[in-house]
Motif scaffolding. Structure first.
Motif, PDB file in Angstrom:
ATOM      1  N   LEU A  96       0.828  -1.210   0.000  1.00 22.04           N
ATOM      2  CA  LEU A  96       0.000   0.000   0.000  1.00 22.04           C
ATOM      3  C   LEU A  96       0.864   1.262   0.000  1.00 22.04           C
ATOM      4  N   LEU A  97       1.951   1.256   0.781  1.00 20.45           N
ATOM      5  CA  LEU A  97       2.832   2.424   0.818  1.00 20.45           C
ATOM      6  C   LEU A  97       3.518   2.645  -0.536  1.00 20.45           C
ATOM      7  N   LEU A  98       3.926   1.573  -1.190  1.00 22.29           N
ATOM      8  CA  LEU A  98       4.549   1.715  -2.511  1.00 22.29           C
ATOM      9  C   LEU A  98       3.548   2.224  -3.545  1.00 22.29           C
ATOM     10  N   VAL A  99       2.315   1.764  -3.454  1.00 25.72           N
ATOM     11  CA  VAL A  99       1.282   2.247  -4.377  1.00 25.72           C
ATOM     12  C   VAL A  99       1.039   3.735  -4.172  1.00 25.72           C
ATOM     13  N   ASN A 100       0.991   4.193  -2.919  1.00 23.43           N
ATOM     14  CA  ASN A 100       0.805   5.623  -2.648  1.00 23.43           C
ATOM     15  C   ASN A 100       1.991   6.443  -3.151  1.00 23.43           C
ATOM     16  N   ALA A 101       3.219   5.890  -3.010  1.00 20.95           N
ATOM     17  CA  ALA A 101       4.384   6.594  -3.546  1.00 20.95           C
ATOM     18  C   ALA A 101       4.283   6.739  -5.060  1.00 20.95           C
ATOM     19  N   ASP A 102       3.821   5.701  -5.738  1.00 19.73           N
ATOM     20  CA  ASP A 102       3.651   5.783  -7.191  1.00 19.73           C
ATOM     21  C   ASP A 102       2.591   6.811  -7.561  1.00 19.73           C
ATOM     22  N   LYS A 103       1.543   6.924  -6.737  1.00 20.72           N
ATOM     23  CA  LYS A 103       0.527   7.944  -7.001  1.00 20.72           C
ATOM     24  C   LYS A 103       1.100   9.347  -6.876  1.00 20.72           C
ATOM     25  N   ARG A 104       2.002   9.568  -5.880  1.00 20.33           N
ATOM     26  CA  ARG A 104       2.629  10.888  -5.739  1.00 20.33           C
ATOM     27  C   ARG A 104       3.430  11.247  -6.995  1.00 20.33           C
ATOM     28  N   LEU A 105       4.197  10.274  -7.494  1.00 17.14           N
ATOM     29  CA  LEU A 105       5.001  10.552  -8.689  1.00 17.14           C
ATOM     30  C   LEU A 105       4.119  10.707  -9.929  1.00 17.14           C
ATOM     31  N   LYS A 106       3.036   9.980  -9.965  1.00 12.04           N
ATOM     32  CA  LYS A 106       2.131  10.080 -11.103  1.00 12.04           C
ATOM     33  C   LYS A 106       1.491  11.454 -11.181  1.00 12.04           C
ATOM     34  N   SER A 107       1.219  12.046 -10.006  1.00 14.89           N
ATOM     35  CA  SER A 107       0.575  13.364  -9.985  1.00 14.89           C
ATOM     36  C   SER A 107       1.505  14.472 -10.486  1.00 14.89           C
ATOM     37  N   LEU A 108       2.814  14.199 -10.584  1.00 15.93           N
ATOM     38  CA  LEU A 108       3.728  15.211 -11.108  1.00 15.93           C
ATOM     39  C   LEU A 108       3.529  15.444 -12.606  1.00 15.93           C
ATOM     40  N   ALA A 109       3.065  14.412 -13.318  1.00 21.19           N
ATOM     41  CA  ALA A 109       2.904  14.498 -14.780  1.00 21.19           C
ATOM     42  C   ALA A 109       4.216  14.906 -15.444  1.00 21.19           C
ATOM     43  N   ASP A 110       5.305  14.270 -14.986  1.00 20.55           N
ATOM     44  CA  ASP A 110       6.646  14.588 -15.470  1.00 20.55           C
ATOM     45  C   ASP A 110       7.246  13.319 -16.082  1.00 20.55           C
ATOM     46  N   PRO A 111       7.628  13.345 -17.361  1.00 21.20           N
ATOM     47  CA  PRO A 111       8.194  12.124 -17.984  1.00 21.20           C
ATOM     48  C   PRO A 111       9.523  11.698 -17.361  1.00 21.20           C
ATOM     49  N   SER A 112      10.239  12.628 -16.694  1.00 22.99           N
ATOM     50  CA  SER A 112      11.549  12.273 -16.139  1.00 22.99           C
ATOM     51  C   SER A 112      11.460  11.311 -14.959  1.00 22.99           C
ATOM     52  N   VAL A 113      10.269  11.152 -14.372  1.00 23.03           N
ATOM     53  CA  VAL A 113      10.116  10.246 -13.228  1.00 23.03           C
ATOM     54  C   VAL A 113       9.630   8.862 -13.660  1.00 23.03           C
ATOM     55  N   LEU A 114       9.482   8.632 -14.960  1.00 23.60           N
ATOM     56  CA  LEU A 114       8.989   7.333 -15.421  1.00 23.60           C
ATOM     57  C   LEU A 114       9.922   6.170 -15.051  1.00 23.60           C
ATOM     58  N   PRO A 115      11.277   6.326 -15.112  1.00 22.07           N
ATOM     59  CA  PRO A 115      12.127   5.198 -14.672  1.00 22.07           C
ATOM     60  C   PRO A 115      11.927   4.836 -13.207  1.00 22.07           C
ATOM     61  N   VAL A 116      11.689   5.841 -12.383  1.00 17.91           N
ATOM     62  CA  VAL A 116      11.446   5.563 -10.957  1.00 17.91           C
ATOM     63  C   VAL A 116      10.105   4.861 -10.782  1.00 17.91           C
ATOM     64  N   ARG A 117       9.110   5.276 -11.527  1.00 19.16           N
ATOM     65  CA  ARG A 117       7.808   4.612 -11.439  1.00 19.16           C
ATOM     66  C   ARG A 117       7.902   3.160 -11.923  1.00 19.16           C
ATOM     67  N   ALA A 118       8.759   2.907 -12.928  1.00 17.06           N
ATOM     68  CA  ALA A 118       8.956   1.526 -13.385  1.00 17.06           C
ATOM     69  C   ALA A 118       9.582   0.676 -12.279  1.00 17.06           C
ATOM     70  N   SER A 119      10.522   1.250 -11.524  1.00 19.34           N
ATOM     71  CA  SER A 119      11.127   0.525 -10.397  1.00 19.34           C
ATOM     72  C   SER A 119      10.096   0.258  -9.306  1.00 19.34           C
TER      73      SER A 119
END
Length: 386
Positions: free
Chosen positions: A175-198
């Protein structure tokens, strides 16, 4: 000078005259004159000796006086030299002390100059830092405040690691990892896509783990431990009656006599029964033995509970198997409570409590690098506390 030269011939003439007169004189007179001359010569000699002795005494006294004067002068000179040497030594010591004091003052001055230089350097550095901070504050207006979501995502990933490795709570970590992915998703920044893949890789890895709740297994064992005192023990085994007669009636009409005898014996046995039993009879279990058996069962279930919480499948299965053996051998297996207990243990044995938790999260280091590049470079060391 001319007069002296003129008088010289006259003196020579007088001497010659006296000589002639002496030659013409009588021998007695000459002897007298000779004695007089000797007497006068001896007196003159003694006079000369006396004068020489006086001169020698005077010269000795003068020499002694001169020697004494020289000794006094040398003593005075030595005393003056010693005093001069003492003064020179005193001056040398004072000069050495003054030199040491000057060296100390020089060292202190050098230290003060070094401190002043360091303070100047620090002042210049603080000035540069303040200017840089002011420049960063001016540039912060163009930064996106949503960059703080990266710090929140990093915090959530760290919390997921703590839940995973300290508490073995896989569901909360997911659940904590899913919430972290939601935070990065809300940035709408392509530079964070490698982190979201991890993050997606970590979530998938945790979801593939055994989803059996270890706490649920531990709670089930806790409920079974509370029922141990209510389980009946197999305390007595009735031997088999080898002489027992079969009173079942035969369906054949030819056996009417045997059937009549069986009916008669069954009627008689209802009023009075005498039997002779042969075979080994086991004694009733003592209270100490009953207590030990139940404590052994309770201990094995507690071991299984601990192993379930730690994910140790080997110890978990071993403890439950030993507990099942105790139930079959020491408890009344025909009782419904014991049979239900055995079935519950069998269900727990079929439950897999192993959980190979990964040693690290793949998304943690990329997220830290992203945090360094997007937040810490802007706000300096203030973001290190996140």
């Amino acid at each position: 000078m001319a007069n002296n030269n003129d008088n010289t011939p006259q003196k020579e003439e007088l001497v010659s005259v006296k000589a002639e007169q002496d030659a013409t004189a009588s021998p007695s007179e000459s002897s007298n004159k000779t004695q007089q001359k000797k007497a006068s010569g001896n007196g003159l000699l003694w006079f000369v000796v006396f004068v020489l002795f006086v001169l020698i005494l005077g010269m000795g006294g003068a020499g002694y006086w001169y020697y004494m004067q020289q000794q006094s002068a040398s003593k005075s000179a030595a005393a003056a030299q010693e005093s001069a040497i003492s003064q020179i030594n005193t001056i040398e010591r004072e000069r050495a002390e003054i030199s040491t004091s000057l060296e100390r003052v020089t060292e202190t001055n050098e230290k003060l100059e070094s401190m002043v230089a360091e303070l100047k350097a620090q002042n210049e550095m603080l000035t540069l830092q303040s200017e840089s901070t002011l420049e960063q504050i001016k540039n912060m207006e163009g930064r996106r405040p949503a960059d703080w979501l990266i710090a929140e995502a990093d915090y959530l990933v760290r919390m997921a690691g703590r839940k995973l490795w300290l508490e073995y709570d896989v569901r909360t970590a997911i659940l904590l990892l899913v919430n972290a992915d939601k935070r990065l998703k809300s940035l709408a920044d392509p530079s964070v896509l490698p982190v979201r893949a991890s993050l997606a890789e970590d979530i998938q890895t945790l979801q593939q783990l055994n989803q059996v709740s270890q706490s649920s297994v531990a709670l089930a064992l806790t409920g079974m431990i509370a029922q141990i005192d209510k389980l009946p023990l197999d305390t007595f085994e009735k031997p088999v009656d080898v002489n027992a007669q079969d009173n079942a009636l035969s369906e054949s009409t030819d056996d009417w006599q045997e059937n009549l005898g069986k009916v008669w014996r069954s009627l008689v046995d209802d009023f009075l029964t005498v039997k002779s039993l042969e075979g080994p009879i086991e004694p009733v279990m003592t209270l100490e033995a009953q207590f030990l058996v139940k404590e052994q069962l309770r201990l094995q279930l507690m071991h299984a509970q601990t192993a379930a919480l730690q994910g140790d499948a080997g110890l978990y299965n071993q403890s439950l198997q030993y507990a099942q053996t105790l139930l079959i051998e020491k408890f009344d297996i025909d009782a419904s409570q014991v049979s239900g207990f055995v079935n519950a243990l069998q269900n727990l044995l079929e439950t897999d409590v192993s959980r190979p938790i990964p040693s690290e999260l793949v998304s943690q280091k990329p997220l830290e690098r992203l945090l360094d590049s997007r937040v810490k470079q802007v706000f300096g060391q203030g973001a290190s506390a996140l």
